[in-house]
Motif scaffolding. Structure first.
Motif: not given
Lengths: 171, 59
Positions: A142-145, A149-154, A156-162
């Motif tokens: 749930q934390q990951l979702q 949703d907040m587009k954390v680090n879009p 090069h970071g986390l959201a860029s891999h999704w």
């Protein structure tokens, strides 16, 4: 322990070598030094020891030493080898031989690494506090979702891999 | 060259047990570390990328 008894036996045997009949120290002198501190010890970096290997000579060996004072062309091959063995403990080939000691050493290293794992196991069971709720699988999902949703680090970071269209991780 | 055979006549501890010691203890180390790392609930906080499927949080 079996290995300790064998270890001390190996050390003692290594000191005398296999030349018991040419032993340099009198057997009565139990406190003789062991190599590498003995006076007859030689190695590749220290090839000329202070004393000959055999200092107590039988009559036959003394006769050979007398013969050595004459011309060396009169010495047979076997006599030359015998003189060498009186003077030196080992040949260069013998002293420089490889050994399998590294296997025992690395075995002990791995054993203690494995023992460390047992200590960590004990620590996990008896010392660690209960796992916090934030580290359970459900909470992490749930934390990951929420982070996506907040587009954390879009960039090069986390959201860029999704992949937001396919709703899966990018390959 | 005849002298080279001298060491083989009386194998020392490492010749006799070196292989067994190395193999056995390496196996022990790998096995126990694999178990400790995966089975007893240690949190390694690995990255969720590629590993965790996100789950809806807004109830």
């Amino acid at each position: 322990m079996l290995s300790r008894a064998a270890w001390s036996l190996m050390l003692r045997k290594g000191g005398r070598g296999r030349r018991e009949m040419h032993s340099p120290e009198a057997p009565a002198r139990g406190e003789g030094k062991m190599p590498p501190y003995a006076n007859w010890y030689a190695q590749r970096s220290y090839p000329m020891p202070e004393e000959p290997f055999c200092t107590e000579l039988s009559a036959e060996q003394q006769a050979l030493k007398e013969k050595e004072k004459g011309s060396w062309t009169q010495l047979s091959h076997a006599e030359k080898v015998a003189l060498y063995r009186l003077q030196y403990h080992q040949t260069f080939a013998e002293m420089n031989r490889r050994s399998n000691e590294w296997k025992t050493v690395m075995g002990c290293v791995f054993f203690f690494c494995g023992f460390t794992a047992l200590l960590i196991w004990w620590q996990r069971v008896y010392v660690y506090p209960p796992k916090p709720i934030t580290l359970t699988d459900e909470w992490k999902a749930q934390q990951l979702q929420r982070m996506l949703d907040m587009k954390v680090n879009p960039v090069h970071g986390l959201a860029s891999h999704w992949d937001y269209e396919k709703k899966e991780w990018k390959k | 060259m005849a002298r080279l055979s001298h060491q083989k006549c009386t194998p020392d501890f490492h010749d006799k047990y070196g292989n067994a010691v190395l193999a056995g203890r390496t196996t022990f180390c790998i096995a126990v570390w694999t178990y400790v790392a995966t089975q007893i609930g240690i949190e390694w906080t690995l990255s969720p990328v590629g590993r965790v499927i996100p789950k809806e949080w807004r109830d």
